[in-house]
Design an enzyme around this catalytic site. Structure first.
Site, PDB file in Angstrom:
ATOM      1  N   ASP A   1      49.799  43.868  31.641  1.00  0.00           N
ATOM      2  CA  ASP A   1      51.230  44.182  31.752  1.00  0.00           C
ATOM      3  C   ASP A   1      51.721  44.193  33.194  1.00  0.00           C
ATOM      4  O   ASP A   1      52.809  44.654  33.487  1.00  0.00           O
ATOM      5  CB  ASP A   1      51.526  45.537  31.095  1.00  0.00           C
ATOM      6  CG  ASP A   1      50.719  46.658  31.717  1.00  0.00           C
ATOM      7  OD1 ASP A   1      49.950  46.385  32.666  1.00  0.00           O
ATOM      8  OD2 ASP A   1      50.833  47.806  31.260  1.00  0.00           O
TER       9      ASP A   1
ATOM     10  N   CYS B   1      47.723  46.056  35.625  1.00  0.00           N
ATOM     11  CA  CYS B   1      46.289  46.084  35.302  1.00  0.00           C
ATOM     12  C   CYS B   1      45.425  46.428  36.511  1.00  0.00           C
ATOM     13  O   CYS B   1      44.416  47.115  36.353  1.00  0.00           O
ATOM     14  CB  CYS B   1      45.851  44.782  34.660  1.00  0.00           C
ATOM     15  SG  CYS B   1      46.423  43.324  35.534  1.00  0.00           S
TER      16      CYS B   1
ATOM     17  N   HIS C   1      45.308  38.512  36.421  1.00  0.00           N
ATOM     18  CA  HIS C   1      44.843  39.648  35.634  1.00  0.00           C
ATOM     19  C   HIS C   1      43.548  40.283  36.157  1.00  0.00           C
ATOM     20  O   HIS C   1      42.664  39.587  36.649  1.00  0.00           O
ATOM     21  CB  HIS C   1      44.644  39.218  34.189  1.00  0.00           C
ATOM     22  CG  HIS C   1      44.344  40.363  33.279  1.00  0.00           C
ATOM     23  ND1 HIS C   1      45.250  41.359  33.046  1.00  0.00           N
ATOM     24  CD2 HIS C   1      43.233  40.691  32.586  1.00  0.00           C
ATOM     25  CE1 HIS C   1      44.719  42.248  32.232  1.00  0.00           C
ATOM     26  NE2 HIS C   1      43.489  41.866  31.938  1.00  0.00           N
TER      27      HIS C   1
END
Lengths: 178, 355
Positions: B157, B160, B347
């Protein structure tokens, strides 16, 4: 490599998620209320010039505020009423801020909705009632002409005399209704 | 802790993937300008690849990544050529910020199906994600698996890095049972209050979060009150978890502001440090880059190692970047073992070293 002790996953995980949702509701409103109380306290101790805000009723989630037009601008001498509605996940989400007095301005629509980046995608938890109202106050004198909600106002901004007439017309009409 | 079999969990991930794909198509049809970039990426996508990383990659725009970022350069693992990436960037630049915002909101709903922090999974699961995809990634994961046994995913989101850092840090303290280590962590945390004050943040913004959330949780960890399940519950509870993320963001921003001479040169000409913190650090859901990692590890004196995996690098090699707060760590006088994170473009997840 076989997955071994790694996942009690769905069962365990679902349980975890169920228990948390209950506690969340209680904790949510508590910390939001604490934050709003701190903001109120701060406003009572030091109120920036031309700005005021206070909870509307007993409900700390709805506030009314007022913004005086900045000196030396077209809005000088006019005071505008705004409402602020705080979401349950404040300060992670911005409050909903609306002009109650009709504000003729490139970045305000006829219903009082405001186009201001810090109330939308640029919102962060460091902003608060005071900084929002201060930002709105400076927005009055320094509109963002490039992305107007009120295109007519954006076009007239370059002609201060005509613009001022519109501002005054809407301001008076709106105050008569109130 | 009693950990049972994991079949159900992997099934649920698979079914969510198909749901995600379906609704991403729906989203794309609403946002005409983004169709080509989204669906184009989708086609190249390894169908079994975990959906967690996808939305992040798609939503990475020039606007949200002012620092030259590896996530822009490699917006899709492995298969995206440079030419396509440039085309995508140009298309995304055309989307107005309002459309962009609405688009990101709709993606956010999809991402929210993943818990904020997941249970650990065998590293083999990561390999399976790429079974029909990038060979480069498979090679790298094989290499990674030599020294790492497990992965713990975090929701993609945009928070992370902070969430992974927070969880890994708390878990390390929980597992160590070292009184001295725990006390010095509490001390580092307490030292962030004057840091925030000095950086000009208002007390009402951080004081309650510190007392009611972050310090409270760390004290519970330090007192040995939590086990893994409890820590997971804490980090899966939106409010507590997000307050921890927010606090870590504020610390990161405060550190950067107080060391602006050192870090401003990395921001590019158009950005001052205050503006950068305003748009890329303090705002929730904004991704973290090298500069954020450096600031947070230094501010909290927590060493971090990050495995960088992207499709562009040489095979059979995973680059580890060491973010050690100061020389003491290198000398081994700080007993806290480095947290280990895995970075794939856009990410972060948590990795576990083999004992």
């Amino acid at each position: 490599m076989e997955p071994t002790s790694t996942h009690s996953a769905s069962t365990n995980n679902d349980n975890l998620r169920k228990t948390q949702s209950n506690s969340k509701v209680i904790k949510d409103s508590n910390s939001v209320l604490n934050r709003l109380k701190s903001e109120l306290k701060q406003l009572m101790f030091s109120q920036p010039p031309g700005i005021s805000a206070f909870p509307d009723t007993d409900n700390l989630f709805n506030w009314v505020g007022s913004i005086a037009g900045p000196e030396g601008t077209i809005y000088d001498g006019l005071t505008y009423k705004v409402t602020m509605k705080f979401p349950s996940d404040y300060p992670f989400s911005a409050p909903c801020v609306q002009f109650q007095t009709h504000c003729y301005h490139p970045n305000v629509d006829e219903n009082g909705n405001i186009c201001l980046d810090i109330l939308k995608d640029k919102w962060s938890a460091i902003y608060n009632v005071t900084s929002i109202l201060v930002s709105l106050q400076s927005l009055l004198g320094e509109p963002n002409i490039d992305s107007p909600l009120n295109t007519e106002a954006a076009e007239l901004w370059a002609k201060p005399e005509v613009y001022k007439k519109q501002v005054m017309k809407w301001f008076r009409e709106s105050n008569n209704k109130m | 802790m009693n950990m049972g079999g994991g079949e159900d969990y992997s099934n649920s991930v698979t079914s969510e993937t198909s749901k995600d794909e379906k609704s991403e198509v729906e989203i794309a049809s609403k946002e005409e300008e983004t169709i080509s970039s989204v669906s184009g990426l989708e086609k190249e996508e390894n169908p079994t690849e975990n959906n967690i990383t996808e939305p992040q990659n798609v939503s990475t725009t020039a606007e949200t990544a002012p620092v030259s970022s590896p996530s822009v350069e490699a917006s899709k693992p492995g298969d995206t050529t440079e030419g396509e990436t440039t085309a995508n960037a140009a298309q995304e630049a055309q989307i107005t910020s309002q459309q962009n915002w609405e688009y990101e909101q709709s993606i956010k709903k999809e991402v929210e199906k993943t818990p904020l922090v997941c249970l650990t999974e065998d590293i083999q699961k990561l390999y399976q994600e790429y079974e029909q995809g990038s060979e480069v990634y498979r090679q790298k994961i094989m290499k990674l698996a030599e020294r790492h046994s497990k992965i713990r995913r975090c929701r993609g989101d945009g928070n992370c890095f902070y969430r992974a850092f927070g969880f890994a840090w708390f878990e390390r303290l929980m597992d160590s049972k070292d009184h001295h280590l725990r006390q010095s962590a509490l001390k580092s945390l307490a030292d962030t209050l004057p840091l925030l004050n000095k950086a000009g943040y208002q007390q009402l913004v951080y004081q309650d979060i510190y007392e009611e959330q972050v310090e409270k949780q760390m004290k519970a960890v330090a007192n040995g009150e939590y086990d893994e399940a409890m820590l997971l519950t804490i980090f899966q509870t939106d409010e507590i978890s997000n307050y921890i993320v927010l606090y870590l963001r504020l610390i990161t921003a405060a550190y950067l502001k107080l060391h602006r001479e050192e870090y401003e040169p990395f921001l590019g000409f158009e950005f001052g440090m205050d503006q950068f913190c305003n748009s890329s650090v303090e705002v929730m859901d904004q991704e973290a880059d090298h500069i954020h990692v450096i600031a947070l590890t230094k501010a909290l004196k927590v060493p971090v190692e990050i495995a960088y995996m992207s499709g562009s690098d040489a095979m059979e090699q995973v680059n580890f970047h060491e973010f050690y707060p100061d020389e003491d760590v290198e000398k081994g006088t700080v007993p806290l073992k480095p947290l280990v994170l895995l970075y794939r473009p856009g990410h972060y997840d948590i990795l576990y070293r083999r004992e």
